[in-house]
Design an enzyme around this catalytic site. Structure first.
Site, PDB file in Angstrom:
ATOM      1  CG  HIS A 124      10.651 -59.117 -20.716  1.00  0.00           C
ATOM      2  ND1 HIS A 124      10.627 -59.988 -19.653  1.00  0.00           N
ATOM      3  CD2 HIS A 124      11.700 -59.040 -21.072  1.00  0.00           C
ATOM      4  CE1 HIS A 124      11.656 -60.579 -19.523  1.00  0.00           C
ATOM      5  NE2 HIS A 124      12.325 -60.165 -20.421  1.00  0.00           N
ATOM      6  NE  ARG A 179      14.238 -63.784 -16.543  1.00  0.00           N
ATOM      7  CZ  ARG A 179      14.683 -63.264 -17.888  1.00  0.00           C
ATOM      8  NH1 ARG A 179      14.581 -62.031 -17.893  1.00  0.00           N
ATOM      9  NH2 ARG A 179      15.186 -64.142 -18.576  1.00  0.00           N
TER      10      ARG A 179
END
Ligand code: NAP
Ligand code: GLV
Length: 306
Positions: free
Chosen positions: A269, A221
């Site tokens: 991502h 993250r």
């Protein structure tokens, strides 16, 4: 049995069709405000209104591995919260991380630049012994990544909350052993969940403890990394660079310095994507198991945060 589907930024139709095929006895509907109460929910980034209107849910199935965004919401207290447990993600993560480590270790960026300049050049091979790779987080994804790196004969270290024993991997655990783990690591791979304990874990103070010439691979993250500190340490020469798949703000803003930094590689991502078919099979199986009151893997501890 009723199942409600509420997933932002997801094409709902194939998910609804897949869930209906996998659970023919169930009524599976796309959630709309004011919808009838359901037994289980399949979610990704639902609004708070969703849970406020569905307080009776027995199971909440997140169509991702990370639950940090979900746990910011007020969830029905009795609901079992379940995350994806691999579902085809660990092999993708192993591919991504091995690719990033090998690209850096073998200097393929440098070779590509030379080839583009029409240069036939050789570089002195790096010493494998100088590239210990430390994996933070030895869960479903981190363990697979550590084992995959081992296949390429890298020296692999791992760090987790509880003590692990993984063949060929030098395992460290807990805050007491974090310094030793960092000091023994050159290439740092992050596969921790985002929790209050792990937010900002990659910052000036910790990243300075990596071996000189260190390299960062963040695939967990964005909020694990203090982005300005990474740039400071690369620009000072302590770190050689980074491959980053996740960012504090996504999509990465157009003016963000990471886009143009010569020593930082960014991807959008995408290191381990949710695979719809595998996920539907896993979620449908777990819904049936919960209905039969059987135990299942992947239940989130909402207090611990992962
Ligand atoms: P997991 O199975 O829950 O593993 C988490 C690991 O982190 C465990 O080994 C755990 O230790 C360790 N850990 C947690 N808190 C810790 C702490 N405070 N100190 C040290 N170790 C700690 O999770 P996973 O399925 O491997 O996924 C990991 C993360 O990857 C997800 O949470 C998500 O954020 C990220 N992810 C990213 C992508 C992407 O495309 N970029 C895709 C999927 C997942 P214990 O084993 O001792 O509990
Ligand atoms: C993706 O980032 C996930 O958590 O599955």
């Amino acid at each position: 049995m009723k199942i409600t589907f509420c997933c932002a930024e997801t094409n709902a139709e194939p998910w609804l069709a897949g869930l209906r095929a996998a659970l023919p006895e169930a009524q599976v509907d796309l959630w709309q405000p004011g919808a009838a109460p359901a037994d289980h929910a399949v979610v990704w980034a639902p609004p708070q209104q969703f849970f406020d209107e569905q307080p009776q849910l027995k199971g909440v199935f997140n169509i991702g591995a990370g639950v940090d965004a979900l746990l910011k919401l007020r969830l029905p207290a009795q609901a079992t919260v379940v995350r994806l447990d691999d579902a085809g993600m660990s092999v993708q993560m192993a591919e991504y991380v091995c690719h990033a480590v090998i690209r850096h270790f073998r200097e393929f960026d440098g070779y590509e630049a030379d080839v583009n300049a029409g240069k036939w050049s050789y570089r002195k091979p790096s010493e494998r012994a100088d590239f210990p790779v430390g994996v933070m987080g030895l869960g479903v994804l981190g363990e697979r990544v550590a084992k995959a790196l081992k296949q390429f004969d890298f020296s692999v270290l791992g760090w987790s909350r509880s003590v692990k024993a993984i063949a060929g991997v030098c395992c460290f655990a807990g805050t007491a052993q974090f310094k030793d783990f960092l000091a023994a690591t050159k290439v740092l791979v992050n596969l921790l969940p985002l929790t209050p304990d792990t937010r900002d874990i990659m910052r000036l103070e910790t990243l300075s403890q990596l071996q000189r010439g260190g390299y960062i691979i963040n695939v967990a993250r964005g909020a694990h990394l203090v982005e300005e500190d990474l740039i400071t340490l690369i620009d000072s020469g302590h770190l050689a660079g980074a491959t980053l798949d996740v960012f504090r703000s996504e999509p990465l803003p157009a003016q963000h310095p990471f886009w143009q930094h010569p020593k930082i590689t960014v991807t959008p991502h995408t290191s381990a994507r949710t695979l719809r078919d595998e996920s539907i099979v896993q979620i449908a199986g777990k819904i049936m198991a919960l209905e039969r009151r059987e135990s299942i893997a992947g239940i989130v501890d909402t207090v611990r945060g992962y």
